[in-house]
Write an enzyme that holds these catalytic residues in place. Structure first.
Site, PDB file in Angstrom:
ATOM      1  N   GLN A 169       1.306  -0.955   0.239  1.00 26.66           N
ATOM      2  CA  GLN A 169      -0.204   0.106   0.136  1.00 26.66           C
ATOM      3  C   GLN A 169       0.814   0.996  -0.280  1.00 26.66           C
ATOM      4  O   GLN A 169       0.629   2.584   0.031  1.00 26.66           O
ATOM      5  CB  GLN A 169      -1.007   0.032   1.474  1.00 26.66           C
ATOM      6  CG  GLN A 169      -1.353  -1.107   0.783  1.00 26.66           C
ATOM      7  CD  GLN A 169      -2.479  -1.400   1.913  1.00 26.66           C
ATOM      8  OE1 GLN A 169      -2.212  -1.797   3.396  1.00 26.66           O
ATOM      9  NE2 GLN A 169      -4.269  -0.466   2.745  1.00 26.66           N
ATOM     10  N   HIS A 211      -1.600   1.213  -4.284  1.00 25.62           N
ATOM     11  CA  HIS A 211      -1.910   2.721  -4.338  1.00 25.62           C
ATOM     12  C   HIS A 211      -0.480   3.249  -6.011  1.00 25.62           C
ATOM     13  O   HIS A 211      -0.503   4.801  -5.738  1.00 25.62           O
ATOM     14  CB  HIS A 211      -1.683   3.396  -2.738  1.00 25.62           C
ATOM     15  CG  HIS A 211      -2.745   2.787  -2.875  1.00 25.62           C
ATOM     16  ND1 HIS A 211      -2.464   2.493  -0.938  1.00 25.62           N
ATOM     17  CD2 HIS A 211      -4.227   2.543  -2.588  1.00 25.62           C
ATOM     18  CE1 HIS A 211      -3.540   2.482  -0.610  1.00 25.62           C
ATOM     19  NE2 HIS A 211      -4.390   1.316  -1.659  1.00 25.62           N
TER      20      HIS A 211
END
Length: 291
Positions: free
Chosen positions: A115, A133
């Site tokens: 992430q 992300h």
């Protein structure tokens, strides 16, 4: 339709039991087929604060949202002024012991989903990392969709703002920082070199959807994994929590190593509360003893 950002969560009940030893983690990792899901807590030892832990940056200010960035020129000006400062911290950060331990464990892993947008897994030598992300090391044009290096944009912004010398110690994991409004109001933006369009870091902002092909790639990794090892994530946002839910629903063991509670605790078969750098180094030493 864009999702609304989830910045905080509250546990619906008392904390679930946690352990402070790696005893039960070792055989799971030794079996192999481990999928790692890492979060901002893994990079705190590299000098990049997390969002929600003790001293997390959400306690000081709210990160940029996709809606504000795409609809407000003033918002973009504020973001790029702050991110121009924060990028220096991200760019000079080095992988810590936790990142290096994940690389050492590669033979036992079936993949890594992060992430984080700092690129530290790759800098430590881990290959085939899925950046859920995106990554701060590149920039995308919202008009022509061309990609360019962040280092190039950094140079262009310095040339456009020769008198901008702001500094700060308050930084988000996405490279955003806090700066007083008087320091950002005269900051000059630059457009895409190809078409003059709006530039955005190639990262998923709060309130923005992760591209569906990337989500499907992650689901595929979860479905093939023998276990899911979550490292340093509060799992507050659904973009990461959904993989924990999917693994648990399929009967795949979920192990969470994190300081404090997480939103994924009810789905975990094992919850470990330990500092990541030292504990992952010990884990690698036990699972892969020196020859």
């Amino acid at each position: 339709m864009r999702t609304r950002p989830t910045l905080t969560w509250s546990s619906p009940g008392p904390p679930l039991p946690r352990t402070s030893t790696l005893t039960d983690v070792v055989p799971i990792v030794e079996e192999g087929g481990v999928l790692v899901l890492s979060g901002a807590g893994l990079s705190t030892e590299s000098g990049i604060p997390d969002y929600r832990g003790e001293g997390g940056s959400l306690r000081k200010h709210t990160p940029m949202t996709y809606e504000e960035f795409t609809t407000s020129e003033e918002g973009r000006q504020r973001y790029w002024a702050r991110s121009h400062v924060g990028w220096r911290t991200i760019a000079r950060a080095h992988p810590n012991a936790g990142h290096h331990a994940v690389t050492r464990l590669s033979a036992k892993l079936c993949g890594v989903i992060t992430q984080n947008v700092d690129g530290l897994h790759q800098a430590a030598g881990t290959r085939d990392v899925v950046e859920l992300h995106g990554g701060l090391d590149r920039v995308i044009c919202l008009d022509c969709r061309s990609l360019s290096p962040r280092a190039e944009l950094d140079r262009r912004l310095r040339e456009a703002n020769p008198d901008f010398h702001a500094t700060t110690d308050e930084i988000n994991p996405d490279g955003d920082v806090f700066l007083p409004e008087e320091l950002v109001r005269d900051f000059r933006l630059v457009g895409c070199r190809e078409c003059g369009g709006v530039l955005k870091p190639d990262v998923v902002f709060f309130g923005e959807n992760v591209p569906r092909p990337r989500v499907e790639q992650c689901y595929s990794l979860v479905d093939r994994a023998k276990s899911l090892l979550v490292l340093g994530s509060s799992l507050t946002v659904m973009s990461g929590l959904r993989f924990v839910r999917r693994a648990a629903g399929a009967g795949t063991p979920v192990v969470i190593i994190n300081r404090g509670e997480t939103r994924g605790d009810p789905f975990a078969s094992l919850r470990v509360d330990l500092p990541l750098g030292a504990s992952l180094t010990r884990l690698a030493d036990v699972v892969l003893p020196p020859r």
